[in-house]
Design an enzyme around this catalytic site. Structure first.
Site, PDB file in Angstrom:
ATOM      1  N   SER A 569      -3.507 -11.954  -6.347  1.00 10.26           N
ATOM      2  CA  SER A 569      -4.297 -13.024  -5.754  1.00 10.26           C
ATOM      3  C   SER A 569      -3.691 -14.348  -6.180  1.00 10.26           C
ATOM      4  O   SER A 569      -3.071 -14.452  -7.241  1.00 10.26           O
ATOM      5  CB  SER A 569      -5.743 -12.943  -6.243  1.00 10.26           C
ATOM      6  OG  SER A 569      -6.428 -14.124  -5.891  1.00 10.26           O
ATOM      7  N   TYR A 582     -13.097 -12.822 -12.621  1.00 14.22           N
ATOM      8  CA  TYR A 582     -12.222 -12.397 -11.522  1.00 14.22           C
ATOM      9  C   TYR A 582     -10.779 -12.872 -11.751  1.00 14.22           C
ATOM     10  O   TYR A 582      -9.826 -12.090 -11.679  1.00 14.22           O
ATOM     11  CB  TYR A 582     -12.775 -12.939 -10.199  1.00 14.22           C
ATOM     12  CG  TYR A 582     -11.900 -12.672  -9.005  1.00 14.22           C
ATOM     13  CD1 TYR A 582     -11.838 -11.394  -8.450  1.00 14.22           C
ATOM     14  CD2 TYR A 582     -11.128 -13.690  -8.438  1.00 14.22           C
ATOM     15  CE1 TYR A 582     -11.033 -11.136  -7.351  1.00 14.22           C
ATOM     16  CE2 TYR A 582     -10.317 -13.436  -7.335  1.00 14.22           C
ATOM     17  CZ  TYR A 582     -10.278 -12.160  -6.794  1.00 14.22           C
ATOM     18  OH  TYR A 582      -9.470 -11.919  -5.720  1.00 14.22           O
TER      19      TYR A 582
END
Ligand SMILES: [Zn+2]
Length: 692
Positions: A569, A582
């Site tokens: 990501s 996260y």
């Protein structure tokens, strides 16, 4: 094993609505729908039909006969070639004898009726010259058992009492067509012929009667074999079959070991079966005597190679794996010797000398080929061969096709020309990929991209319903053979290991692993509970670790390198407020990939990452809470998110699942053979994720 009763499926009400070609198709599909009648892709059917010539307007007789390729069970009307019967007759004047068989094939297109583009098959003369309107040619195991017996001619006479004639083995072609014509013309009482080492011809002037005749003759053969077979089959059991779970576990260890050794130049797809008839044969006393004789019917050995490779198994998988080098080497040497013994001055170059069929007593049968469908079909053909051996060995003496005849078919110049015309293999042909989160938006876009390039794909997902739906959809587009699903919870070591075992048993090994299953969460640090933190860590960091480690272990034992791709990501490289759990877990993934890249390099195992940003479409992550939170934290409406992210990117473009899939394909394929430990941002440009 007894075949039971063949059922007459002909429905007069259906047939009454059909014209002659329609009736021929109906008959063909009925015959081909039952594998006891003919093997997959085997056999052909024909009818001689009156038609008006498009130019002369005269009535002519046209031979409708199944053309080259396809299967009578699933063919459509366009699978038939159509030829002027009088022109085919005229070819007799041009025929120069057995040494000139191949040139007759070149004349067939000149006989085409009505510009039909379907190429005529090599069996066309076998149908053309039989003086009956309808002709069936099928490859039933029961009849081939008789045709592959030492006393096949005598048995044919004994079983069919003079209504079926006999012709010894001969490669199909013009000459065999003339011989069939002669025997049918000179013996009008005959309703068909057994072709030695090959199959059955039957004929009749009525379409329905022809179909029923074919069924009756096969039933007669099967019943006779059943009534006359020695018991137990194959001299009885020598090796007891392991329990089903153990058979599966042994196969899952043997398959990558074999695949690694035979797939150095071109990845191969595997297939495993432990069907009762296979276990009976591989565990029998007769295995070592019968298997080396090779298969008999040309259809069988073109698919299975002339002989299988037997892997002796004492119950210890490590010993079996240790024996593979010697066994495979010996098989290749045998194959090369066969090639040298039989080759002609103009024979094509020797092809892949590795075995297709591997027999493991107590365990089952493994097959390997260029793609999954071919491996599965080869396995089905060897089951046909087992049925033939059971019939022939149970009542007479089984004989394989003479080696030189087998070679002449395998290396026939026309067959070689056909191979040369095949399209080039795709870039991921034969490779096996496992994708976690495979049923989701990005996961299924990746799956589609890899399947387009010829890979077999296993979708791993925790959501069984989405998985079933994706598999059904992909099966329609890419074929059922190349896609499987496994239910996987990436946080559980046991289900991860079991999923890889299932993958290996389905396709033989593993080449590509895509770590993609993910979640997302948002919370400022003081509100981040331990549960939330652990949830992110367990799925993103630990889950990626468990999946990558298992794939890595298998790739290492397989010994042919591999590619592991992490879907990271933007947040793995750039900090982001309000999502520390996260972001941290995503950063852990990226670093795990780099550490693994270091260890994998000596074994050709590459690990790279793709970093998407804001792929909203088709994403489960971008539904519900995360979506609301992102919209709230950016002070916009949820429906404006896509536009918001587009405008935020340097290139001002939205990122779609297909864009991520393209980057994964790059890392999965040899295009990136010289890249490892890398990451590639697919985020339409974001300065915070620039590498530095
Ligand atoms: Zn045939």
């Amino acid at each position: 094993m007894p075949i039971g009763k063949l059922v007459d499926l002909w429905d007069d009400a259906v047939a009454a609505k059909l014209d002659e070609p329609g009736k021929l198709l109906y008959r063909s599909n009925l015959l081909g729908s039952d594998l006891r009648i003919t093997n997959f892709g085997g056999g052909n059917t024909s009818a001689k039909v009156k038609a008006t010539d498009p130019l002369s307007r005269q009535e002519v007789t046209v031979l409708w006969v199944k053309g080259s390729g396809g299967d009578i069970g699933s063919m459509k009307l366009d699978g038939f070639s159509t030829l002027y019967l009088d022109r085919l007759e005229a070819l007799k004047a041009l025929y120069r004898g057995l040494d000139h068989e191949d040139e007759m094939v070149g004349y067939l297109p000149h006989c085409t009726f009505n510009l039909n583009p379907r190429a005529a098959s090599i069996d066309t003369p076998l149908h053309a010259f039989v003086p009956k309107i309808h002709v069936d040619h099928v490859h039933p195991d029961a009849v081939i058992a008789i045709a592959a017996s030492k006393n096949s001619e005598k048995l044919t006479q004994e079983i069919f009492g003079g209504e079926i004639g006999y012709l010894p083995w001969q490669r199909p072609g013009f000459d065999l067509g003339l011989k069939l014509s002669k025997i049918a013309t000179e013996n009008p009482h005959l309703v068909g012929v057994v072709l030695g080492g090959h199959g059955l011809f039957t004929w009749h002037d009525d379409a329905r009667a022809c179909y029923q005749l074919t069924l009756r003759i096969i039933q007669k053969a099967a019943d006779w074999l059943e009534a006359n077979a020695k018991r137990p089959a194959f001299e009885g059991e020598k090796v007891k079959a392991l329990p089903a779970g153990e058979r599966a576990a042994v196969a899952a260890r043997l398959m990558p070991a074999i695949r690694g050794r035979i797939g150095k130049d071109q990845a191969k797809s595997g297939h495993f079966t432990d069907a009762p008839e296979v276990l009976e044969f591989v565990g029998s006393r007769a295995l070592d005597r019968l298997a080396p004789l090779g298969t008999s019917c040309p259809d069988h050995f073109l698919r299975t190679k002339i002989r299988p490779l037997i892997i002796p198994f004492s119950g210890d998988v490590d010993i079996a794996i240790a024996s593979l080098d010697g066994l495979i080497e010996a098989y290749r040497n045998d194959y090369a010797a066969y090639y040298e013994r039989c080759r002609h001055p103009d024979s094509p170059k020797m092809r892949d000398p590795n075995a297709v069929i591997y027999l493991v007593p107590g365990v089952g049968m493994i097959s390997f080929a260029a793609d999954k469908a071919t491996a599965r079909i080869a396995s089905e053909f060897y089951v046909n061969a087992i049925n033939v051996m059971r019939g022939a060995d149970g009542t007479d003496t089984y004989v394989g096709l003479p080696e030189q005849e087998a070679f002449n078919i395998e290396y026939w110049l026309l067959e070689e020309a056909k191979l040369q015309r095949m399209p080039r293999a795709k870039s991921l042909a034969g490779r096996v990929a496992l994708i976690t989160g495979g049923a989701g938006g990005i996961g299924s876009a990746i799956a589609a991209r890899l399947m387009q390039e010829g890979a077999n794909v296993v979708l791993a997902d925790i959501d069984q319903a989405s998985l079933d739906q994706r598999i059904a959809d992909f099966g329609k587009v890419f074929g059922k053979d190349v896609v499987r699903g496994v239910k996987m919870d990436v946080t559980r070591e046991d289900t991860v290991i079991a999923s890889f075992q299932e993958t290996v048993r389905a396709y033989g090994g593993i080449d590509i692993v895509v770590n993609n299953a993910g979640i997302s969460s948002a919370a400022v640090v003081e509100d981040t509970t331990l549960d939330l933190w652990n949830h992110n860590m367990s799925i993103l960091a630990t889950g990626y670790f468990l999946v990558a480690r298992e794939g890595y272990r298998l790739m290492k034992t397989q010994g042919n390198g591999g590619s592991i791709v992490f879907i990271g990501s933007k947040n793995g490289v750039s900090a982001s407020a309000g999502a520390s759990a996260y972001c941290t877990a995503k950063a852990a993934e990226l670093h795990l990939a780099r550490c693994m890249a270091l260890e994998g390099a000596p074994f050709g195992i590459r690990i790279n990452s793709v970093n998407p940003d804001a792929v909203l479409r088709g994403s489960k992550i971008w539904q519900g809470e995360w979506r609301q939170q992102r919209a709230a934290s950016n002070r916009i409406a949820e429906d404006d998110l896509e536009e918001f992210y587009r405008k935020r990117s340097l290139l001002q473009r939205s990122v779609f699942p297909e864009d991520i899939a393209e980057a994964v394909y790059f890392f999965a394929s040899d295009l990136s053979a010289k890249s490892t430990g890398n990451f590639l941002n697919v985020d339409a440009g974001n300065v915070v994720s620039f590498t530095r």
